[in-house]
Design an enzyme around this catalytic site. Structure first.
Site, PDB file in Angstrom:
ATOM      1  N   HIS A 159      -6.770   5.125   8.839  1.00 34.73           N
ATOM      2  CA  HIS A 159      -5.781   3.986   8.934  1.00 34.73           C
ATOM      3  C   HIS A 159      -6.048   2.787   8.112  1.00 34.73           C
ATOM      4  O   HIS A 159      -5.727   1.805   8.535  1.00 34.73           O
ATOM      5  CB  HIS A 159      -5.619   3.700  10.433  1.00 34.73           C
ATOM      6  CG  HIS A 159      -5.493   4.910  11.480  1.00 34.73           C
ATOM      7  ND1 HIS A 159      -4.562   5.542  11.861  1.00 34.73           N
ATOM      8  CD2 HIS A 159      -6.655   5.692  11.815  1.00 34.73           C
ATOM      9  CE1 HIS A 159      -4.907   6.446  12.433  1.00 34.73           C
ATOM     10  NE2 HIS A 159      -5.913   6.631  12.691  1.00 34.73           N
ATOM     11  N   SER A 280      -0.916 -12.552 -16.259  1.00 36.77           N
ATOM     12  CA  SER A 280       0.387 -13.108 -15.984  1.00 36.77           C
ATOM     13  C   SER A 280       0.926 -14.099 -17.030  1.00 36.77           C
ATOM     14  O   SER A 280       0.072 -14.850 -17.241  1.00 36.77           O
ATOM     15  CB  SER A 280       0.314 -13.462 -14.473  1.00 36.77           C
ATOM     16  OG  SER A 280       1.466 -14.333 -14.337  1.00 36.77           O
ATOM     17  N   LYS A 286      -4.265 -14.745 -12.985  1.00 30.15           N
ATOM     18  CA  LYS A 286      -4.114 -13.339 -12.318  1.00 30.15           C
ATOM     19  C   LYS A 286      -4.881 -12.266 -13.544  1.00 30.15           C
ATOM     20  O   LYS A 286      -4.915 -12.520 -14.770  1.00 30.15           O
ATOM     21  CB  LYS A 286      -2.706 -13.059 -12.435  1.00 30.15           C
ATOM     22  CG  LYS A 286      -2.235 -13.975 -11.524  1.00 30.15           C
ATOM     23  CD  LYS A 286      -1.570 -13.102 -10.144  1.00 30.15           C
ATOM     24  CE  LYS A 286      -1.074 -12.048 -10.504  1.00 30.15           C
ATOM     25  NZ  LYS A 286      -0.045 -11.521  -9.256  1.00 30.15           N
ATOM     26  N   GLU A 293      -1.378   0.704 -11.597  1.00 32.27           N
ATOM     27  CA  GLU A 293      -0.053   0.814 -10.968  1.00 32.27           C
ATOM     28  C   GLU A 293       0.896   1.672 -11.694  1.00 32.27           C
ATOM     29  O   GLU A 293       1.808   2.456 -11.059  1.00 32.27           O
ATOM     30  CB  GLU A 293       0.528  -0.733 -11.024  1.00 32.27           C
ATOM     31  CG  GLU A 293      -0.361  -1.641 -10.153  1.00 32.27           C
ATOM     32  CD  GLU A 293       0.282  -2.776 -10.220  1.00 32.27           C
ATOM     33  OE1 GLU A 293       1.011  -3.573  -9.297  1.00 32.27           O
ATOM     34  OE2 GLU A 293       0.009  -3.629 -11.394  1.00 32.27           O
TER      35      GLU A 293
END
Ligand code: ARG
Length: 460
Positions: A159, A280, A286, A293
């Protein structure tokens, strides 16, 4: 633009409309199959010559012409364009331009229907082992990491809640298992791809005395497809391949998801190098896990390919239908996306360092609650349910105190059960909990090491 003089134009008096021609042309996609198309044609021409349907000289002229065309395509001096309908017609037309009317004998005893299925199967006989190799490469990198970090302990999750300590290597080996099944699945598909449709002709077979076994042998197929109708109308092999690719992508996506989550400041379990991350344009701090992804994102294309093919085939009456030409786009997309994603995952993993301190500290604390229960069961013979209950109350207490389980005092433990002794603290060492594991396939360090050795043997 095709006119009544196109290769199939005999019974037509007018040219096809330009819109219909462009709508139905597949050359932009199936042009990629030119190598397979030429190989198939050479085998067919040689067989026609061997069995005497055409003379040996004619066969040789055709074969030489086809080899020339292969060189022209390779060199870029012969290019496909929109005026061509598909790769089969483009090459045959070029052949006749080059060697004259004898080129027209190549298509004796075959049809584009068996030709296209042959081309696809030849293509897959090459593409599938390549996918299997890329899968093995990811497995090898996982094994390298599992060895490199053999002592690292991390919290295992259920979980997405910290559950029990495990070896990082054990976690990585779970992905090895998945990818090894993927490799096996690819092998299964390859087995069913390995049949030659060539010689089924349009679908009913042919009255020419062709030798299907001969062309199958020359093209390296294990055998011929038995039923000529099935030979031209079957696309199961593409659906199976897309399905194997979809499962690979699902596995890569789960791995990518973990890498994305683990690279957050909140987790801090991994650091991916600059080679596989991006910045970024407005937030200088970043470092984004874009490559992982993108793997996660590309899954949709491959699932799409599978659904595309299943839908394409579901309503088709036997035998060939032009709908089937639409199989190329999902076939290429599934293969290329999966191949590129496997390559990228191998690179990401190579470029990832695991922050073992962060992982180890996350693997202590409340997730040792199971060990407290085990202590009471094993050392003090308390029934498991009761032990579970006592341990749960201790966890709540520790949380209220803002303390780790190993920071509670023995007296505090005794408040919940007088059976606790000072050896409880040994149980709170995550490494001990690993060593306590006895069941086959568990995270016990010796078993994990054996698993790595076993996989090294199987995936050299
Ligand atoms: N381009 C076609 C395909 O990929 C080749 C087969 C065409 N056959 C036909 N009878 N129109 O399916």
């Amino acid at each position: 633009m095709p006119t009544p003089t196109t290769l199939w134009g005999g019974r037509f008096q007018e040219a096809i409309s330009e819109i219909a021609h462009l709508f139905s042309s597949s050359i932009a996609l199936d042009g990629k199959l030119w190598r397979e198309d030429i190989r198939g044609s050479i085998a067919h021409a040689r067989m026609l010559g061997e069995v005497g349907i055409i003379t040996k000289e004619e066969a040789n002229a055709i074969i030489a012409g086809l080899e020339d065309i292969a060189n022209e395509i390779e060199a870029g001096t012969f290019r496909f364009d929109d005026s061509m309908e598909d790769v089969h017609l483009a090459i045959e037309q070029r052949l006749t331009e080059k060697i004259g009317a004898v080129g027209g004998k190549l298509h004796t005893g075959r049809s584009r229907n068996d030709q296209v299925a042959t081309d696809e199967r030849l293509y897959l006989k090459h593409a599938i082992p390549e996918l299997a190799d890329k899968t093995s490469e990811v497995i090898r990198v996982l094994l390298d990491k599992a060895e490199e970090y053999i002592d690292a302990i991390m919290p295992g999750y259920t979980h997405l809640q910290r559950a029990q300590p495990v070896l990082l290597s054990h976690h990585l080996l779970a992905y090895v298992e998945m990818l090894a099944r993927d490799r096996e699945r690819l092998g299964d598909v390859l087995h069913r791809v390995d049949y030659s449709p060539l010689g089924a002709a349009a679908f009913a077979g042919t009255s020419y005395p062709i030798d299907r076994a001969m062309t199958a042998r020359e093209l390296g197929f294990a055998s011929v497809l038995e039923n000529s109708i099935d030979a031209v109308s079957d696309r199961d092999y593409l659906i199976e391949l897309a399905s194997a690719c979809a499962i690979i992508m699902m596995h890569l996506s789960r791995m990518a998801e973990e890498l994305v989550v683990w690279s957050t400041r909140e987790f801090g379990f991994v650091t991916m190098s600059d080679a596989v991350t991006t910045g970024s344009s407005i937030m200088p701090q970043k470092k984004n896990p874009d490559m992982a992804e993108l793997i996660r994102g590309k899954v949709g294309r491959v699932y799409g390919a599978l659904i595309n093919l299943l839908t394409l085939m579901k309503g088709l009456p036997l035998a060939y239908n032009r709908d089937m030409q639409e199989d190329k786009q999902p076939m290429f997309d599934a293969i290329e996306t999966t191949r590129d994603s496997l390559e990228m995952m191998a690179l990401i993993l190579r470029e990832t360092t695991f922050n073992i301190e962060r992982m180890r500290s996350a693997a202590s604390g409340a997730l040792m609650a199971t060990e407290i229960a085990d202590y009471l069961v094993r050392e003090k013979k308390v029934p498991f349910r009761e032990a579970h209950h006592i341990s749960g109350r201790i966890v709540t207490f520790a949380e209220q105190q803002g303390k780790n389980l190993d920071k509670l005092t023995l007296n505090e433990y005794r408040n919940f059960s007088e059976r606790f002794d000072s050896d409880i603290f040994e149980y709170l060492d995550p490494r001990r909990s690993l060593i306590e594991k006895k069941s086959a396939g568990s995270t016990h360090p010796t078993m994990v090491k054996e698993a790595i050795t076993g996989w090294r043997r199987r995936i050299p």
